[in-house]
Scaffold this active site. Structure first.
Site, PDB file in Angstrom:
ATOM      1  N   HIS A 104       0.849  -1.205   0.000  1.00 30.71           N
ATOM      2  CA  HIS A 104       0.000   0.000   0.000  1.00 30.71           C
ATOM      3  C   HIS A 104       0.884   1.253   0.000  1.00 30.71           C
ATOM      4  O   HIS A 104       0.654   2.199   0.759  1.00 30.71           O
ATOM      5  CB  HIS A 104      -0.966  -0.004   1.191  1.00 30.71           C
ATOM      6  CG  HIS A 104      -2.049  -1.039   1.049  1.00 30.71           C
ATOM      7  ND1 HIS A 104      -3.335  -0.735   0.646  1.00 30.71           N
ATOM      8  CD2 HIS A 104      -2.028  -2.374   1.249  1.00 30.71           C
ATOM      9  CE1 HIS A 104      -4.059  -1.844   0.612  1.00 30.71           C
ATOM     10  NE2 HIS A 104      -3.286  -2.861   0.968  1.00 30.71           N
ATOM     11  N   TYR A 149       3.448  -4.899   9.810  1.00 31.24           N
ATOM     12  CA  TYR A 149       3.251  -3.448   9.682  1.00 31.24           C
ATOM     13  C   TYR A 149       4.313  -2.719  10.514  1.00 31.24           C
ATOM     14  O   TYR A 149       4.845  -1.693  10.104  1.00 31.24           O
ATOM     15  CB  TYR A 149       1.860  -3.015  10.136  1.00 31.24           C
ATOM     16  CG  TYR A 149       0.708  -3.436   9.238  1.00 31.24           C
ATOM     17  CD1 TYR A 149       0.810  -4.531   8.385  1.00 31.24           C
ATOM     18  CD2 TYR A 149      -0.495  -2.755   9.239  1.00 31.24           C
ATOM     19  CE1 TYR A 149      -0.241  -4.922   7.579  1.00 31.24           C
ATOM     20  CE2 TYR A 149      -1.556  -3.136   8.438  1.00 31.24           C
ATOM     21  CZ  TYR A 149      -1.429  -4.218   7.603  1.00 31.24           C
ATOM     22  OH  TYR A 149      -2.478  -4.592   6.814  1.00 31.24           O
TER      23      TYR A 149
HETATM   24  C1  HEM Z   1      -0.670 -11.495   6.309  1.00 37.25           C
HETATM   25  C2  HEM Z   1      -1.435 -10.612   5.676  1.00 37.25           C
HETATM   26  C3  HEM Z   1      -1.001  -9.198   5.399  1.00 37.25           C
HETATM   27  C4  HEM Z   1       0.257  -8.664   5.289  1.00 37.25           C
HETATM   28  C5  HEM Z   1       1.593  -9.384   5.420  1.00 37.25           C
HETATM   29  C6  HEM Z   1       0.107  -7.242   5.033  1.00 37.25           C
HETATM   30  C7  HEM Z   1       1.150  -6.333   4.875  1.00 37.25           C
HETATM   31  C8  HEM Z   1       1.038  -4.960   4.844  1.00 37.25           C
HETATM   32  C9  HEM Z   1       2.122  -4.007   4.964  1.00 37.25           C
HETATM   33  C10 HEM Z   1       3.601  -4.349   5.111  1.00 37.25           C
HETATM   34  C11 HEM Z   1       1.596  -2.758   4.931  1.00 37.25           C
HETATM   35  C12 HEM Z   1       2.333  -1.418   5.071  1.00 37.25           C
HETATM   36  C13 HEM Z   1       2.331  -1.038   6.565  1.00 37.25           C
HETATM   37  C14 HEM Z   1       3.041   0.265   6.889  1.00 37.25           C
HETATM   38  O1  HEM Z   1       4.194   0.500   6.461  1.00 37.25           O
HETATM   39  O2  HEM Z   1       2.453   1.099   7.626  1.00 37.25           O
HETATM   40  C15 HEM Z   1       0.188  -2.929   4.740  1.00 37.25           C
HETATM   41  C16 HEM Z   1      -0.698  -1.888   4.609  1.00 37.25           C
HETATM   42  C17 HEM Z   1      -2.039  -2.073   4.498  1.00 37.25           C
HETATM   43  N1  HEM Z   1      -2.765  -3.242   4.567  1.00 37.25           N
HETATM   44 FE1  HEM Z   1      -2.011  -5.090   4.800  1.00 37.25          FE
HETATM   45  N2  HEM Z   1      -1.224  -6.936   4.973  1.00 37.25           N
HETATM   46  C18 HEM Z   1      -1.940  -8.101   5.205  1.00 37.25           C
HETATM   47  C19 HEM Z   1      -3.308  -8.244   5.250  1.00 37.25           C
HETATM   48  C20 HEM Z   1      -4.203  -7.224   5.107  1.00 37.25           C
HETATM   49  C21 HEM Z   1      -5.628  -7.344   5.245  1.00 37.25           C
HETATM   50  C22 HEM Z   1      -6.389  -8.611   5.644  1.00 37.25           C
HETATM   51  C23 HEM Z   1      -6.147  -6.084   5.001  1.00 37.25           C
HETATM   52  C24 HEM Z   1      -7.572  -5.598   5.007  1.00 37.25           C
HETATM   53  C25 HEM Z   1      -8.579  -6.181   5.577  1.00 37.25           C
HETATM   54  C26 HEM Z   1      -5.042  -5.189   4.735  1.00 37.25           C
HETATM   55  C27 HEM Z   1      -5.142  -3.841   4.457  1.00 37.25           C
HETATM   56  C28 HEM Z   1      -4.091  -2.952   4.415  1.00 37.25           C
HETATM   57  C29 HEM Z   1      -4.254  -1.527   4.225  1.00 37.25           C
HETATM   58  C30 HEM Z   1      -5.545  -0.753   4.006  1.00 37.25           C
HETATM   59  C31 HEM Z   1      -2.971  -0.975   4.282  1.00 37.25           C
HETATM   60  C32 HEM Z   1      -2.583   0.493   4.117  1.00 37.25           C
HETATM   61  C33 HEM Z   1      -2.731   1.181   5.460  1.00 37.25           C
HETATM   62  C34 HEM Z   1      -2.013   2.514   5.434  1.00 37.25           C
HETATM   63  O3  HEM Z   1      -2.448   3.394   4.672  1.00 37.25           O
HETATM   64  O4  HEM Z   1      -1.020   2.619   6.161  1.00 37.25           O
HETATM   65  N3  HEM Z   1      -3.879  -5.906   4.810  1.00 37.25           N
HETATM   66  N4  HEM Z   1      -0.136  -4.270   4.694  1.00 37.25           N
END
Ligand code: HEM
Length: 364
Positions: free
Chosen positions: A75, A340
């Site tokens: 993201h 995260y």
């Molecule tokens: C094992 C599963 C998942 C992994 C490894 C993962 C990994 C990540 C990572 C590394 C980030 C960036 C975090 C940061 O630097 O602040 C991220 C952002 C995000 N993830 Fe996931 N994610 C997973 C599952 C999900 C699920 C299930 C959802 C939604 C229901 C989701 C929604 C989001 C959203 C909306 C962002 C952006 C949030 C922002 O603007 O900081 N992710 N994810």
């Protein structure tokens, strides 16, 4: 109509101004890396089997999307927003969380697209994200990161890892290797089934008319200690301005243009599970007839480029929860929290570059 009473606002006991919310959020994000991710993952292992670590996920995102110092590892492309949530009080019957008491809570948020390349062109197919951070007078917080899909494609950290790896574009075609994806789907029937559900609900025109869902299940706890499984959604209250096809930032630009004409709103809808509903597997939908509670309205009033001091610096860790909302045993939740934090730690210690989407450069 009477305006809901304003909750008195402070962050860690200091008077709350917009600046202090954001500075506080950044400070709290840093705090979480040390105390939250590390406590939950003292041994650093996320899943059994071949011992996947949070560092493996950071390497994965870099391998699949390239190295983009200073940006989220997933993201990566996004814009920061602010606004407020007006609770109507109806969520109190399910949860004692302060967010559900009638009144107004300030919110910092971020719209994003899935993927680790901040320069990728917008596509309708990329998952649309909305992260929200609520600040409460008692210093507690609620953070949620949601997407616009009806179910999540994976039900384990290993599944997420393997699918992301299988989606890596092959240099000669720019597309994922079809053989790698078929092999992955053969080994992951839960993803195949989830993809079939996702196909029945194609994405809407833009961010403004997207429903953003928690997908993972949480338990709401009321004053008497009763625990109820809940999945929540933010349901749009407006149509979206159509994107201008061909613009590399078409979805973000359409959102920016629409917010230049006025605020956008979403209703917070709580979907109440029954004891038989799956609570640890976000690939499985709940039956469509589940009871819902309209808990209030989110209004987003400002939009800015990702930049120091705004939601760029917030870690939307899904396990930052107020008293009254508890995590389920869904293994994705604890993995997300750990990864995260690792992404936050990496991106805040790397050289910073300006965001791709520059809000001030978008004109109608
Ligand atoms: C094992 C599963 C998942 C992994 C490894 C993962 C990994 C990540 C990572 C590394 C980030 C960036 C975090 C940061 O630097 O602040 C991220 C952002 C995000 N993830 Fe996931 N994610 C997973 C599952 C999900 C699920 C299930 C959802 C939604 C229901 C989701 C929604 C989001 C959203 C909306 C962002 C952006 C949030 C922002 O603007 O900081 N992710 N994810």
């Amino acid at each position: 109509m009477d305006k809901p009473p304003k909750k008195s606002l402070s962050w860690h006991g200091t008077p709350l101004t917009r600046r202090s919310v954001l500075a506080g959020a950044a400070a709290v994000g840093a705090f979480l890396i040390v105390d939250f991710g590390a406590v939950a993952y003292a041994n650093n292992w996320i899943a059994g089997g071949r011992r996947l670590t949070r560092a493996d996920f950071i390497d994965l995102f870099r391998a699949v999307s390239g190295n983009h110092p200073g940006f989220r590892k997933n993201h990566a492309k996004g814009v920061a927003v602010t606004g407020y949530f007006d609770s109507n009080g109806d969520g109190c019957a399910l949860s004692k969380a302060v967010v559900f008491a009638a009144g107004r809570t300030p919110v910092s948020g971020r719209f994003s697209l899935s993927g680790g390349d901040p320069d990728a062109a917008d596509t309708a197919g990329a998952a649309r994200g909305l992260g929200l951070a609520f600040a409460f007078p008692d210093g507690s917080q609620w953070r949620t990161a949601m997407i616009n899909l009806p179910v999540f494609p994976d039900n384990s950290p290993q599944g997420f890892y393997d699918r992301t790896l299988a989606s890596k574009p092959v240099p000669s075609t720019g597309q994922p290797d079809p053989a790698a994806m078929s092999a992955f789907l053969a080994a992951h029937p839960e993803t195949k089934a989830a993809m079939a559900i996702i196909k029945t609900q194609p994405p809407t025109k833009g961010f403004a008319d997207s429903t953003f869902r928690s997908l993972n299940t949480f338990f709401f706890v009321d004053d008497a200690g009763t625990r109820t499984p809940v999945r929540w959604s933010f349901v749009p209250q407006q149509d979206a301005a159509p994107p201008k096809t061909g613009e590399p930032d078409m979805l973000f630009d359409a959102l920016i243009r629409q917010m230049q004409t006025g605020p956008l709103q979403w209703k917070l809808v709580l979907t109440v599970g029954t004891p038989d509903d799956p609570v640890t597997d976000p690939t499985l939908p709940w039956p469509g007839d589940r009871r819902t509670v309209d808990a209030g309205t989110l209004t987003l009033t400002t939009i800015e480029a990702d930049q120091p001091g705004n939601a760029r610096d917030i870690n939307f860790d899904p396990l930052v929860l107020p008293e009254g909302i508890e995590p389920s045993d869904d293994p994705l939740l604890s993995a997300r929290s750990a990864v995260y934090a690792a992404s936050y730690r990496a991106r805040t210690s790397e050289p910073q570059s300006p965001a791709t989407v520059q809000v001030n450069e978008v004109t109608s």
